[in-house]
Design an enzyme around this catalytic site. Structure first.
Site, PDB file in Angstrom:
ATOM      1  CG  HIS A   1      -1.874  -1.067   1.373  1.00 52.23           C
ATOM      2  ND1 HIS A   1      -1.784  -2.035   2.348  1.00 52.23           N
ATOM      3  CD2 HIS A   1      -2.992  -1.360   0.667  1.00 52.23           C
ATOM      4  CE1 HIS A   1      -2.798  -2.868   2.247  1.00 52.23           C
ATOM      5  NE2 HIS A   1      -3.551  -2.496   1.224  1.00 52.23           N
TER       6      HIS A   1
ATOM      7  CD  GLN B   1     -13.891  -5.050  -2.225  1.00 57.66           C
ATOM      8  OE1 GLN B   1     -14.101  -3.875  -2.520  1.00 57.66           O
ATOM      9  NE2 GLN B   1     -12.674  -5.567  -2.277  1.00 57.66           N
TER      10      GLN B   1
ATOM     11  CG  ASP C   1      -5.509  -7.101  -5.615  1.00 56.93           C
ATOM     12  OD1 ASP C   1      -6.145  -8.026  -5.106  1.00 56.93           O
ATOM     13  OD2 ASP C   1      -4.674  -6.432  -4.968  1.00 56.93           O
TER      14      ASP C   1
ATOM     15  NE  ARG D   1      -9.057 -11.702   2.371  1.00 54.41           N
ATOM     16  CZ  ARG D   1      -9.583 -10.919   1.428  1.00 54.41           C
ATOM     17  NH1 ARG D   1      -8.849 -10.537   0.404  1.00 54.41           N
ATOM     18  NH2 ARG D   1     -10.838 -10.521   1.509  1.00 54.41           N
TER      19      ARG D   1
HETATM   20  P1  AMP Z   1      -6.500  -3.781  -0.495  1.00 54.46           P
HETATM   21  O1  AMP Z   1      -6.334  -2.958   0.754  1.00 54.46           O
HETATM   22  O2  AMP Z   1      -6.033  -5.189  -0.341  1.00 54.46           O
HETATM   23  O3  AMP Z   1      -7.875  -3.645  -1.099  1.00 54.46           O
HETATM   24  O4  AMP Z   1      -5.501  -3.169  -1.554  1.00 54.46           O
HETATM   25  C1  AMP Z   1      -5.503  -1.786  -1.851  1.00 54.46           C
HETATM   26  C2  AMP Z   1      -4.590  -1.530  -3.024  1.00 54.46           C
HETATM   27  O5  AMP Z   1      -3.271  -1.981  -2.699  1.00 54.46           O
HETATM   28  C3  AMP Z   1      -4.999  -2.293  -4.283  1.00 54.46           C
HETATM   29  O6  AMP Z   1      -4.793  -1.468  -5.418  1.00 54.46           O
HETATM   30  C4  AMP Z   1      -4.060  -3.474  -4.279  1.00 54.46           C
HETATM   31  O7  AMP Z   1      -3.807  -3.998  -5.568  1.00 54.46           O
HETATM   32  C5  AMP Z   1      -2.812  -2.842  -3.716  1.00 54.46           C
HETATM   33  N1  AMP Z   1      -1.923  -3.877  -3.137  1.00 54.46           N
HETATM   34  C6  AMP Z   1      -2.245  -4.851  -2.255  1.00 54.46           C
HETATM   35  N2  AMP Z   1      -1.184  -5.646  -2.000  1.00 54.46           N
HETATM   36  C7  AMP Z   1      -0.157  -5.154  -2.750  1.00 54.46           C
HETATM   37  C8  AMP Z   1       1.215  -5.534  -2.945  1.00 54.46           C
HETATM   38  N3  AMP Z   1       1.753  -6.576  -2.307  1.00 54.46           N
HETATM   39  N4  AMP Z   1       1.973  -4.801  -3.795  1.00 54.46           N
HETATM   40  C9  AMP Z   1       1.443  -3.738  -4.457  1.00 54.46           C
HETATM   41  N5  AMP Z   1       0.155  -3.325  -4.311  1.00 54.46           N
HETATM   42  C10 AMP Z   1      -0.624  -4.012  -3.486  1.00 54.46           C
END
Ligand code: AMP
Length: 272
Positions: free
Chosen positions: A28, A52, A141, A178
């Protein structure tokens, strides 16, 4: 938030946006860092979006730590943390959704049939509230990024979409909120995702281009670890996400594996 963004725009300042579900990690923060370089003001949203999540998924259990997140966002140099409540984004009688016709029929959309409808809807709402010029999403993602890019083009959102590379732990595990669910033994099994991507890359380098054969090798590697249950291993067209029989052009290898009860995803672009 809308009033503030409108004022920012009136000053001719640009807005960069990073939507998240919180419990932030280096992945993030890399997106925030990227947005910081592209815009005058950076907005980070934290919202665990109920639409979602499917029935029986981890909506209630999803990890949350707002004070820690706010401190990390401050350190990364973002300007605003937007944390709406579920009842604010989905008041009584809410009934309008954004749905794509084809992209959700593949990969994660098969086992999570309402997931991308929830993602497209909440991102549309957040775009209309935050009014960004540019928004940054993670390539981790991959399907989500494809859905957002398609939606922005199809619905004429005047927003530049940036895809940022996947940030990994030193041993290769893709960072994810996760990952906190995993026991020490399960974390070792989680390494099988990245290892299978690397293995296929290696086999491809040795001239094996038949995707059935490559998927079989990846699946066997994953299944050799305890507590793993494959949702899908796919080698597909990066634009349509349709399966490819042979790798004769850049292909997306994407996979989802349950380790214990935790569903992990990863992906890589394979070049022949
Ligand atoms: P989330 O909080 O999991 O919904 O992710 C928020 C944003 O962070 C989304 O655009 C994800 O694709 C990105 N994201 C999550 N994990 C990673 C990672 N390991 N590397 C880069 N971006 C990430």
């Amino acid at each position: 938030m809308q009033t503030h963004s409108e004022q920012t725009r009136q000053l001719d300042h640009t807005i960069g946006f990073v939507p998240t579900m919180g419990f932030l990690h280096e992945g993030h923060l890399s997106l925030i860092h990227d947005a910081r370089k592209r815009a005058d003001e950076v907005v980070v949203s934290i919202f665990v979006n109920p639409t979602q999540f499917g029935p029986g998924e981890d909506l209630e259990a999803y990890p949350r730590d707002l004070p820690r997140d706010i401190e990390l966002i401050r350190q990364e140099g973002a300007d605003i943390v937007f944390t709406p409540k579920p009842e604010e984004l989905y008041p009584k009688n809410f009934q309008t959704f954004v749905e794509l016709e084809k992209l959700p029929a593949h990969l994660c959309g098969i086992s999570r049939p309402t997931h991308f409808r929830g993602v497209a809807t909440v991102v549309t709402k957040l775009f209309n509230i935050v009014k960004p010029h540019v928004a940054v999403f993670g390539q981790k993602d991959f399907q989500q990024l494809a859905v957002i890019r398609r939606m922005v083009q199809d619905l004429n959102f005047d927003i530049e979409i940036i895809g940022a590379p996947t940030v990994r732990e030193p041993d290769g595990l893709a960072m994810s909120s996760r990952n906190t669910y995993l026991t020490n033994e399960q974390r070792v099994s989680g390494l099988s995702l990245y290892q299978s991507l690397q293995k296929v890359q290696e086999l491809l380098k040795n001239g094996i281009k038949n995707t059935e054969e490559l998927i079989k090798a990846a699946s066997e590697l994953i299944q050799s670890y305890p507590e793993t249950q494959i949702d899908y291993v796919s080698i597909c067209d990066p634009d349509t996400l349709e399966d490819l029989p042979i790798i004769d052009r850049p292909a997306l290898m994407a996979l989802a594996v349950k380790v214990g009860k935790t569903r992990l995803i990863d992906n890589m672009i394979l070049n022949p």
